[in-house]
Scaffold this active site. Structure first.
Site, PDB file in Angstrom:
ATOM      1  CB  CYS A  13      -0.958  -0.041   1.194  1.00 58.56           C
ATOM      2  SG  CYS A  13      -1.521   1.543   1.779  1.00 58.56           S
ATOM      3  CE1 TYR A 243       2.728  28.748   1.633  1.00 62.80           C
ATOM      4  CE2 TYR A 243       3.455  29.810   3.667  1.00 62.80           C
ATOM      5  CZ  TYR A 243       3.667  29.487   2.338  1.00 62.80           C
ATOM      6  OH  TYR A 243       4.833  29.902   1.730  1.00 62.80           O
ATOM      7  CB  CYS A 339       3.145  18.171   7.424  1.00 65.18           C
ATOM      8  SG  CYS A 339       3.078  18.819   5.755  1.00 65.18           S
TER       9      CYS A 339
HETATM   10  N1  SAH Z   1      -3.126  26.084   8.230  1.00 66.41           N
HETATM   11  C1  SAH Z   1      -4.123  25.244   7.619  1.00 66.41           C
HETATM   12  C2  SAH Z   1      -3.701  24.659   6.266  1.00 66.41           C
HETATM   13  C3  SAH Z   1      -2.335  24.052   6.163  1.00 66.41           C
HETATM   14  S1  SAH Z   1      -2.052  23.082   4.729  1.00 66.41           S
HETATM   15  C4  SAH Z   1      -4.555  24.157   8.567  1.00 66.41           C
HETATM   16  O1  SAH Z   1      -3.902  23.917   9.578  1.00 66.41           O
HETATM   17  O2  SAH Z   1      -5.569  23.516   8.304  1.00 66.41           O
HETATM   18  C5  SAH Z   1      -1.268  24.177   3.634  1.00 66.41           C
HETATM   19  C6  SAH Z   1      -2.205  25.103   2.896  1.00 66.41           C
HETATM   20  O3  SAH Z   1      -1.381  25.927   2.066  1.00 66.41           O
HETATM   21  C7  SAH Z   1      -3.218  24.430   1.967  1.00 66.41           C
HETATM   22  O4  SAH Z   1      -4.501  24.899   2.281  1.00 66.41           O
HETATM   23  C8  SAH Z   1      -2.805  24.899   0.554  1.00 66.41           C
HETATM   24  O5  SAH Z   1      -3.908  25.131  -0.300  1.00 66.41           O
HETATM   25  C9  SAH Z   1      -2.074  26.204   0.855  1.00 66.41           C
HETATM   26  N2  SAH Z   1      -1.058  26.644  -0.097  1.00 66.41           N
HETATM   27  C10 SAH Z   1      -0.213  25.898  -0.847  1.00 66.41           C
HETATM   28  N3  SAH Z   1       0.641  26.679  -1.527  1.00 66.41           N
HETATM   29  C11 SAH Z   1       0.329  27.964  -1.222  1.00 66.41           C
HETATM   30  C12 SAH Z   1       0.851  29.228  -1.614  1.00 66.41           C
HETATM   31  N4  SAH Z   1       1.870  29.329  -2.455  1.00 66.41           N
HETATM   32  N5  SAH Z   1       0.295  30.343  -1.089  1.00 66.41           N
HETATM   33  C13 SAH Z   1      -0.732  30.264  -0.211  1.00 66.41           C
HETATM   34  N6  SAH Z   1      -1.264  29.092   0.189  1.00 66.41           N
HETATM   35  C14 SAH Z   1      -0.758  27.954  -0.304  1.00 66.41           C
END
Ligand code: SAH
Length: 385
Positions: A13, A243, A339
């Protein structure tokens, strides 16, 4: 019986890397991995694990296929291939979600729904995505189809809801492209509201099919609590949540800040975030749909300031435009949630060479049995800079 025997598809998997290792040992390995990567920058605190590390995933994705003998299977792609490994139940996925996927599989023949063939483009059902709000019990089912029409749609909804009355919404997502992306652009809600709600840190969040939402809410609450504590908010700060997804961190921190600005690339997620701020009566939170680096650069060029920056980039980490702009905004604190400690280490190198000091790294086991670890690092502005 050890864990490897409990999961018959462990080796094929690719979802888990540590299924045959005791949970205690996994935690030691993750601690050591984070220590190696982040020790050059700061103290690494003990990893926070789970009391019950099973069935923690609130989001389950299954790809559908047909064996040469005609049997319909659902499961995951074998690592690095497009061969489907059949999965009936999984030790880390939500059990209810797995049951729904099995029952959808069982319904296909009587509804004459064919599985999609990636090579020929023939057939209909590609993937099923199930998301469950652990705190609310709400369940969303997304049927990813190769074309927009689901035969006997209303009866299908009725039959599925009869088996699982807990399902609160069903969405058709159309993906007619040859792509490894699961979800396509177009969506039609065929039952319910088209999103589910969940509760994190006392705040209610709506989550649409295409929005990012943390997969392990039990650990996410611990992670957010630490992140917000590290931000040292007093109610006077201008905070950036970069983000931000559906706005979770910023909204949870809003009562302790003067102003929160969220930045996120995904339109659907920002739409959720705006509604979430309203839903939780946070009047001091606003959102921008844009590349985080672009917005930060704009803010820096306009001479704006920020007191605290939360950043939570995807696995690939941040980029120099973003980080250089953050440095120009001169926040007292940066709380960096990641992460992927490898890209975080790379980015910490940038910040610590540009006027910031890493004060401590706090690992959280958000993904038991896999090789992944979430970490939260506090950076503060060094005096001389
Ligand atoms: N802080 C949030 C999301 C984290 S995941 C939580 O804890 O739930 C990372 C996020 O970054 C995702 O929603 C993705 O869509 C966004 N993302 C990815 N690349 C980006 C960029 N260049 N600018 C802004 N957001 C981005």
């Amino acid at each position: 019986m050890n864990k490897a025997e409990r999961c018959p598809v462990y080796k094929k998997c690719g979802g888990c890397q540590y299924q045959d290792i005791s949970y205690k040992k996994q935690m030691e390995m993750k601690q050591e991995q984070v220590r190696k990567l982040l020790k050059p920058f700061c103290r690494v605190y003990p990893i926070v694990g789970m009391e019950n590390p099973y069935h923690y995933r609130n989001k389950v994705h299954a790809v559908f296929d047909r064996r040469p003998d005609g049997a319909i299977i659902s499961g995951v792609y074998e690592e690095k291939t497009h061969r489907v490994v059949a999965v009936d139940d999984c030790l880390i996925e939500d059990e209810k979600a797995d049951a729904i996927i099995r029952d959808i599989r069982g319904m296909l023949r009587s509804f004459k729904i064919k599985t999609y063939d990636e090579d020929t483009g023939y057939g209909l059902l590609r993937h099923v995505l199930v998301r469950r709000g652990f705190a609310t019990g709400e369940i969303m089912v997304v049927l990813v189809l190769g074309s927009p029409i689901l035969p006997s749609k209303n009866n299908f909804v009725k039959a599925l809801r009869k088996l699982h009355p807990e399902i609160t919404t069903i969405v058709i997502n159309v993906n007619n492209k040859k792509t490894s992306m699961v979800l396509g652009e177009k969506e039609t809600v065929i039952y319910g509201r088209g999103y589910i709600e969940d509760v994190l840190c006392g705040q209610t969040f709506r989550i649409s099919p295409k929005s990012f939402y943390q997969v392990n809410p039990v650990q996410t609450e611990k992670l957010y609590a630490k992140a917000i504590e590290l931000a040292g908010l007093t109610g006077r700060e201008r905070v950036i949540d970069a983000y931000c997804g559906i706005g979770t961190i910023g909204i949870c921190a809003a009562d302790r800040a003067r102003e929160v600005i969220g930045v996120e690339l995904n339109r659907d997620a920002v739409r959720d975030a705006v509604r979430n701020a309203k839903r939780n009566e946070k009047k001091n939170v606003s959102f921008y749909t844009a590349d985080a680096g672009k917005i930060m650069l704009q803010m820096a060029e306009q001479g704006e300031r920020a007191d605290v920056v939360f950043m939570d980039p995807p696995r690939s980490g941040s980029d120099e435009i973003f980080m250089a702009s953050v440095v120009r905004l001169r926040p007292k604190r940066i709380v960096y949630i990641s992460c992927n400690p490898e890209t975080q280490a790379r980015d910490l190198k940038y910040f610590t060479s540009n006027g910031y000091r890493a004060e401590g790294a706090y690992p959280f086991d958000c993904f038991p049995f896999t090789g992944h670890t979430e970490t939260c690092v506090l950076l503060t502005k060094a005096n001389r800079a």
